[in-house]
Design a protein around this motif. Sequence first.
Motif, PDB file in Angstrom:
ATOM      1  N   ARG A 176      60.705 -42.916   5.728  1.00 31.72           N
ATOM      2  CA  ARG A 176      59.323 -42.438   5.573  1.00 31.72           C
ATOM      3  C   ARG A 176      58.946 -42.242   4.111  1.00 31.72           C
ATOM      4  NH1 ARG A 176      61.091 -41.802  10.282  1.00 31.72           N
ATOM      5  NH2 ARG A 176      59.766 -41.512  12.106  1.00 31.72           N
ATOM      6  N   GLY A 177      59.783 -42.708   3.214  1.00 29.38           N
ATOM      7  CA  GLY A 177      59.463 -42.649   1.789  1.00 29.38           C
ATOM      8  C   GLY A 177      59.798 -41.334   1.128  1.00 29.38           C
ATOM      9  N   VAL A 178      60.502 -40.447   1.828  1.00 33.60           N
ATOM     10  CA  VAL A 178      60.921 -39.185   1.227  1.00 33.60           C
ATOM     11  C   VAL A 178      62.114 -39.460   0.305  1.00 33.60           C
ATOM     12  CG1 VAL A 178      61.861 -36.882   1.659  1.00 33.60           C
ATOM     13  CG2 VAL A 178      60.118 -37.828   3.194  1.00 33.60           C
ATOM     14  N   GLU A 179      62.028 -38.996  -0.930  1.00 34.60           N
ATOM     15  CA  GLU A 179      63.125 -39.156  -1.885  1.00 34.60           C
ATOM     16  C   GLU A 179      64.078 -37.985  -1.704  1.00 34.60           C
ATOM     17  OE1 GLU A 179      63.736 -39.351  -6.710  1.00 34.60           O
ATOM     18  OE2 GLU A 179      61.842 -40.118  -5.843  1.00 34.60           O
ATOM     19  N   LEU A 180      65.194 -38.244  -1.034  1.00 35.12           N
ATOM     20  CA  LEU A 180      66.096 -37.182  -0.616  1.00 35.12           C
ATOM     21  C   LEU A 180      67.334 -37.140  -1.497  1.00 35.12           C
ATOM     22  CD1 LEU A 180      66.356 -35.041   1.705  1.00 35.12           C
ATOM     23  CD2 LEU A 180      67.747 -36.723   2.920  1.00 35.12           C
ATOM     24  N   THR A 181      67.679 -35.934  -1.954  1.00 34.02           N
ATOM     25  CA  THR A 181      68.939 -35.685  -2.646  1.00 34.02           C
ATOM     26  C   THR A 181      69.710 -34.662  -1.822  1.00 34.02           C
ATOM     27  OG1 THR A 181      67.969 -36.101  -4.829  1.00 34.02           O
ATOM     28  CG2 THR A 181      70.026 -34.840  -4.754  1.00 34.02           C
ATOM     29  N   VAL A 182      70.988 -34.921  -1.585  1.00 31.38           N
ATOM     30  CA  VAL A 182      71.811 -34.046  -0.740  1.00 31.38           C
ATOM     31  C   VAL A 182      72.856 -33.349  -1.595  1.00 31.38           C
ATOM     32  CG1 VAL A 182      73.348 -33.924   1.263  1.00 31.38           C
ATOM     33  CG2 VAL A 182      71.486 -35.611   1.225  1.00 31.38           C
ATOM     34  N   LEU A 183      72.878 -32.015  -1.522  1.00 32.26           N
ATOM     35  CA  LEU A 183      73.946 -31.231  -2.139  1.00 32.26           C
ATOM     36  C   LEU A 183      74.869 -30.779  -1.016  1.00 32.26           C
ATOM     37  CD1 LEU A 183      75.130 -29.850  -4.698  1.00 32.26           C
ATOM     38  CD2 LEU A 183      73.788 -27.821  -4.065  1.00 32.26           C
ATOM     39  N   THR A 184      76.113 -31.239  -1.048  1.00 34.83           N
ATOM     40  CA  THR A 184      77.030 -30.984   0.060  1.00 34.83           C
ATOM     41  C   THR A 184      78.452 -30.789  -0.463  1.00 34.83           C
ATOM     42  OG1 THR A 184      77.725 -31.801   2.247  1.00 34.83           O
ATOM     43  CG2 THR A 184      77.484 -33.438   0.501  1.00 34.83           C
ATOM     44  N   GLY A 185      79.382 -30.580   0.452  1.00 39.66           N
ATOM     45  CA  GLY A 185      80.778 -30.391   0.085  1.00 39.66           C
ATOM     46  C   GLY A 185      81.602 -31.639   0.345  1.00 39.66           C
ATOM     47  N   LYS A 186      82.907 -31.506   0.255  1.00 38.43           N
ATOM     48  CA  LYS A 186      83.811 -32.614   0.534  1.00 38.43           C
ATOM     49  C   LYS A 186      84.067 -32.650   2.042  1.00 38.43           C
ATOM     50  CE  LYS A 186      84.104 -33.462  -3.824  1.00 38.43           C
ATOM     51  NZ  LYS A 186      85.383 -33.463  -4.567  1.00 38.43           N
ATOM     52  N   PRO A 187      83.969 -33.836   2.649  1.00 36.17           N
ATOM     53  CA  PRO A 187      84.067 -33.931   4.111  1.00 36.17           C
ATOM     54  C   PRO A 187      85.457 -33.557   4.631  1.00 36.17           C
ATOM     55  CG  PRO A 187      84.074 -36.119   3.131  1.00 36.17           C
ATOM     56  CD  PRO A 187      83.778 -35.152   2.025  1.00 36.17           C
ATOM     57  N   ASN A 188      85.494 -32.604   5.594  1.00 35.98           N
ATOM     58  CA  ASN A 188      86.778 -32.191   6.177  1.00 35.98           C
ATOM     59  C   ASN A 188      86.630 -31.666   7.600  1.00 35.98           C
ATOM     60  OD1 ASN A 188      87.242 -28.789   5.773  1.00 35.98           O
ATOM     61  ND2 ASN A 188      85.485 -29.745   4.827  1.00 35.98           N
ATOM     62  N   TYR A 189      85.439 -31.860   8.189  1.00 34.98           N
ATOM     63  CA  TYR A 189      85.190 -31.379   9.555  1.00 34.98           C
ATOM     64  C   TYR A 189      85.338 -32.554  10.533  1.00 34.98           C
ATOM     65  CZ  TYR A 189      82.826 -29.266  13.554  1.00 34.98           C
ATOM     66  OH  TYR A 189      82.535 -28.786  14.809  1.00 34.98           O
ATOM     67  N   PRO A 190      85.961 -32.398  11.703  1.00 33.35           N
ATOM     68  CA  PRO A 190      86.425 -31.146  12.304  1.00 33.35           C
ATOM     69  C   PRO A 190      87.919 -30.859  12.121  1.00 33.35           C
ATOM     70  CG  PRO A 190      86.390 -32.827  13.985  1.00 33.35           C
ATOM     71  CD  PRO A 190      85.962 -33.499  12.708  1.00 33.35           C
ATOM     72  N   ASP A 191      88.683 -31.810  11.613  1.00 33.31           N
ATOM     73  CA  ASP A 191      90.140 -31.666  11.634  1.00 33.31           C
ATOM     74  C   ASP A 191      90.695 -30.793  10.525  1.00 33.31           C
ATOM     75  OD1 ASP A 191      90.370 -33.171  13.915  1.00 33.31           O
ATOM     76  OD2 ASP A 191      90.621 -35.062  12.846  1.00 33.31           O
ATOM     77  N   GLY A 192      89.850 -30.413   9.555  1.00 30.98           N
ATOM     78  CA  GLY A 192      90.290 -29.476   8.529  1.00 30.98           C
ATOM     79  C   GLY A 192      90.997 -30.096   7.355  1.00 30.98           C
ATOM     80  N   GLU A 193      91.095 -31.430   7.328  1.00 26.09           N
ATOM     81  CA  GLU A 193      91.712 -32.126   6.206  1.00 26.09           C
ATOM     82  C   GLU A 193      90.653 -33.002   5.539  1.00 26.09           C
ATOM     83  OE1 GLU A 193      95.041 -34.331   7.580  1.00 26.09           O
ATOM     84  OE2 GLU A 193      96.151 -32.556   8.261  1.00 26.09           O
ATOM     85  N   VAL A 194      90.667 -33.022   4.209  1.00 23.50           N
ATOM     86  CA  VAL A 194      89.689 -33.818   3.481  1.00 23.50           C
ATOM     87  C   VAL A 194      89.846 -35.295   3.840  1.00 23.50           C
ATOM     88  CG1 VAL A 194      88.912 -34.533   1.183  1.00 23.50           C
ATOM     89  CG2 VAL A 194      89.568 -32.159   1.594  1.00 23.50           C
ATOM     90  N   PHE A 195      88.733 -35.959   4.092  1.00 26.60           N
ATOM     91  CA  PHE A 195      88.749 -37.351   4.515  1.00 26.60           C
ATOM     92  C   PHE A 195      89.381 -38.245   3.448  1.00 26.60           C
ATOM     93  CE2 PHE A 195      85.095 -37.556   7.837  1.00 26.60           C
ATOM     94  CZ  PHE A 195      85.525 -36.363   8.416  1.00 26.60           C
ATOM     95  N   ALA A 196      89.971 -39.336   3.908  1.00 23.47           N
ATOM     96  CA  ALA A 196      90.554 -40.315   2.997  1.00 23.47           C
ATOM     97  C   ALA A 196      89.493 -40.823   2.023  1.00 23.47           C
ATOM     98  CB  ALA A 196      91.137 -41.485   3.788  1.00 23.47           C
ATOM     99  N   GLY A 197      89.891 -40.982   0.769  1.00 30.92           N
ATOM    100  CA  GLY A 197      88.955 -41.435  -0.251  1.00 30.92           C
ATOM    101  C   GLY A 197      88.239 -40.307  -0.955  1.00 30.92           C
ATOM    102  N   HIS A 198      88.479 -39.070  -0.512  1.00 33.62           N
ATOM    103  CA  HIS A 198      87.852 -37.899  -1.127  1.00 33.62           C
ATOM    104  C   HIS A 198      88.936 -36.929  -1.572  1.00 33.62           C
ATOM    105  CE1 HIS A 198      83.620 -38.700   0.177  1.00 33.62           C
ATOM    106  NE2 HIS A 198      84.239 -39.372   1.134  1.00 33.62           N
ATOM    107  N   SER A 199      88.592 -36.078  -2.515  1.00 34.70           N
ATOM    108  CA  SER A 199      89.477 -35.013  -2.970  1.00 34.70           C
ATOM    109  C   SER A 199      88.754 -33.687  -2.794  1.00 34.70           C
ATOM    110  CB  SER A 199      89.842 -35.216  -4.443  1.00 34.70           C
ATOM    111  OG  SER A 199      90.458 -34.051  -4.968  1.00 34.70           O
ATOM    112  N   ALA A 200      89.509 -32.647  -2.448  1.00 35.77           N
ATOM    113  CA  ALA A 200      88.881 -31.333  -2.252  1.00 35.77           C
ATOM    114  C   ALA A 200      88.269 -30.812  -3.546  1.00 35.77           C
ATOM    115  CB  ALA A 200      89.910 -30.336  -1.723  1.00 35.77           C
ATOM    116  N   TRP A 201      88.843 -31.208  -4.675  1.00 32.07           N
ATOM    117  CA  TRP A 201      88.423 -30.639  -5.951  1.00 32.07           C
ATOM    118  C   TRP A 201      87.592 -31.638  -6.752  1.00 32.07           C
ATOM    119  CZ3 TRP A 201      89.229 -26.195  -4.336  1.00 32.07           C
ATOM    120  CH2 TRP A 201      90.377 -25.878  -3.618  1.00 32.07           C
TER     121      TRP A 201
END
Length: 415
Positions: free
Chosen positions: A27-52
């Motif tokens: 719809r033409g909205v310029e969206l910026t996402v501020l988020t964390g490192k992916p680790n839900y639901p299993d509680g471990e950071v996803f492959a290709g990402h680092s917690a820090w």
Amino acid sequence: MKVLLVSQYFWPETFGINALSLAFAERGVELTVLTGKPNYPDGEVFAGHSAWGCRREDWRGIEVVRVPLFPRGRKSGWRLALNYLSFVAAGLSFGPWLLRGRRFDAVFVYAPSPILQTLPAIFLARQKRAPLALWVQDLWPESLAATGFVRNGKVLALVARVVRFIYRHTDRLLVPSEGFRAPIAALTDDARKIRYYPNAWVDETGPAAADAPVAALAEKIAAGFSVVFAGNLGTAQALHTVIDAAERLQREGSSVRFFLIGSGSVSGWLATEVARRGLTNVELPGRFPPAAMPHCYAAASALLVSLRDEPIFAQTIPSKVQGYLAAGRPVIAALNGEGARVVVEAGAGLACPAGDAAALAAAVARLAALDADARRKMGENARRYAFEHFSLDRLADDLAAQLAELAATHRRKMT
């Protein structure tokens, strides 16, 4: 319109906000996402990402800015608390620097637990001189008490004070269920800023249709009368009630089979109980990607949603209800309150009291005894209701209009 989305959870984690974000971009909205490192639901950071460390990404044309956080781990209250608090700390510490010099027309928070993730958004909205909208997905402190995560009355009172602060520093409060309105109104300074805004149904059918494991599971589900539960296998879902109902039906000689698809904090307990009780009518296939679910739903005779018998859960509509209705299959709602009301109002299936294994077994048996035409009619009603009330396109248009209205009102106040 430029919008900053703040959410602890985002792609590749599977939450409804992903599809809504793409609909915004369309719809033409310029969206910026501020988020964390992916680790839900299993509680471990996803492959290709680092917690820090901080990181910038582009996801299908959407800018994603990631801050560090402490992974939630499994079955650990202190790790979950650190996970919640680390995103707040990182959002407050790194968010202003990572978004320096940027202007936004509105700040929008998608807030499943923890609602504390709104705290960085409040600061950023003030810094950017933008209005703040909060989409509340879980009631705090009620959900903390209901799940047993927090039992100390003084801690719950402190959380209530923080939540009151959050609500009172928000310009628009969006609620996915009318049952949320009264408890939120009790903590905010102006009930007029509360608006009903349900979760959308998202069509996630994708390449998983061709995957052999998905096809094999769907074939297994289709072989006889089957009841499918899909999603998080946690304490809130009252799966002990489902196991008790399955055991009751097996003793009665019923041929109904239950498929509990997903993973979560009670996955191990479920496997142990199924083996201990000798339940041949319960299968635990594990977790599958969201794109696989429509194919599993289509193969099912009925779809099951259940929650514990707690006052807070009577106020919510579980987000899986929308997907179930859109699948066009009969729904069994082992729920109290709003979720059950939607299923009954839609004429989409049967409802029974939360936490009542005998009532659930009776509802399953009753549905299995209906003729095919009656069940097909329930499925048609379900799909019609989903399109009328939970269409992603309609809801994306609605939210875009609300944020534009908030931005225009805010600009007038600032001049």
